[in-house]
Design an enzyme around this catalytic site. Structure first.
Site: not given
Ligand code: GTP
Ligand code: ZN
Length: 358
Positions: A290, A292
């Site tokens: 992560d 972010r």
């Molecule tokens: N690097 C990467 N990013 C992903 C993947 N799938 C989804 N994402 C990213 O993951 C992030 C998901 O963010 P959120 O839903 O805000 O956060 P989370 O950590 O899942 O937490 P909550 O949804 O709040 O439970 C987004 O920026 C997506 O673009 C993946 O397979 N790889």
């Protein structure tokens, strides 16, 4: 007398200029060496750099681990570039796309002498430019080429770890399906980086905990309705709940792909189609799972006048980061929507490896 004011760029401004340079394939001068991103390096520039002396390829320890290269510098490795190495060789080290089809011919030699700060800054620059985290370092010729952006490695690392200051730019009424009384606020960081958005539903009472969601941009999920993740349904469900309650704040943070950018996220998806999970894919690319910066969310909430939230999330790390940055999370409100057969494994990995609550 007038206060003297320098019109020249600040450290933060030079940093962001350097990102534009690297994205174009232009080298920057970093603490007395030349640094260029592998992803955008052209064969012509590589040929010119190769005449300057020994080249070093900086990669993260995650990438080095996959390539079985020795790591002497904790978080990174400085790979010795053989004299006959061409661009295809450099790209194969930076980009895991063909790891399985064409395993790297090693062994790779890593440098252990000297200081790794410059390599660390070069990788941080590539990463925050949303390029593959791999940079080529070359000696700076004398006289130095003109017109290149000049940076100090320690200053780069300091600037990158400093939190950007976000200022409100504009706001207007946006009636939405989920809530007619909606308002979109745009925030811009002082360092030239990504803008972030806040969707305010109703007129939340600033003295009470507000129903809040920190949503990270997901082009595939939010816009295309991709079934590989749960982002689209989470976005809808969060806005809908705020609409029902009549008040809420949704931050839409432009940190696509957990901060690695859409191009790298598609590289990660391609690796997932080769059998790696979402965390392994990030690591093979050389990223943390992560990337972010959750401080942005806390800063925006404060800017908007909120200090207490009921946070819609399944991610305890978001709760911890808000708390650590001065926002009280009075309640974690689960947000479990959008499970499909395409994302079941993805969500299970997030639960097993990233501490998400399923
Ligand atoms: N690097 C990467 N990013 C992903 C993947 N799938 C989804 N994402 C990213 O993951 C992030 C998901 O963010 P959120 O839903 O805000 O956060 P989370 O950590 O899942 O937490 P909550 O949804 O709040 O439970 C987004 O920026 C997506 O673009 C993946 O397979 N790889
Ligand atoms: Zn998504």
């Amino acid at each position: 007398m007038m206060t003297p004011f320098s019109l020249g760029p600040t450290a933060a401004e030079r940093l962001n200029r350097a990102r534009a340079d690297l994205r174009m394939g232009l080298p920057v001068v970093l603490s007395g060496q030349l640094a260029v991103a592998i992803e955008t390096l052209s064969p012509e520039r590589l040929a010119a750099l190769a005449t300057l002396g020994p080249l070093t390829l900086a990669i993260t320890s995650w990438r080095a681990e996959t390539l079985k290269a020795r790591v002497y510098d904790n978080d990174l490795a400085r790979i010795v570039v053989p004299k006959d190495a061409d661009l295809a060789w450099l790209r194969a080290i930076a980009d895991p796309a063909d790891d399985l089809r064409m395993p790297m011919k090693g062994p790779l030699a890593s440098r252990r002498e000297g200081d790794a700060t410059l390599a660390r800054a070069a990788i941080a620059l590539a990463k925050t430019s949303q390029l593959l985290p791999a940079a080529l370092l070359a000696p700076l010729p004398d006289p130095a080429p003109e017109g290149l952006t000049t940076l100090d490695a320690t200053e780069v690392l300091r600037e990158i770890s400093a939190a950007a200051v976000l200022a409100p730019v504009s706001a207007a009424r946006v009636p939405m399906r989920a809530a007619e009384k909606g308002r979109l606020h745009i925030f811009r960081p002082d360092d030239g980086g990504e803008e972030h958005y806040a969707v305010e539903i109703g007129s939340p009472d600033r003295s009470e905990p507000v129903l809040a969601r920190l949503h990270s941009a997901c082009f595939t999920g939010d816009v295309l309705g991709s079934l590989k993740c749960d982002c689209g349904p989470q976005l809808d469900a969060a806005l809908t709940q705020m609409g029902h309650e009549g008040a809420g704040i949704l931050l839409y943070l432009n940190q696509e792909g957990r901060g690695i950018g859409l191009a790298n996220k598609m590289r990660a998806y391609d690796l997932q189609d080769q059998g790696f999970d979402t965390v392994e894919a990030n690591h093979r690319l050389g990223f943390e799972d992560d990337e972010r910066d959750f401080r942005i969310g806390a800063a925006l909430l404060k800017k908007l006048g909120f200090s207490k939230v009921r946070l819609l999330t399944n991610n305890p790390a978001k709760v911890r980061m808000l708390e650590a940055n001065g926002i009280e999370v009075v309640e974690r409100v689960p947000l479990k929507v959008g499970l499909s057969r395409h994302n079941a494994a993805y969500l299970a990995t997030k639960a097993a490896k990233s501490g998400h609550i399923l």
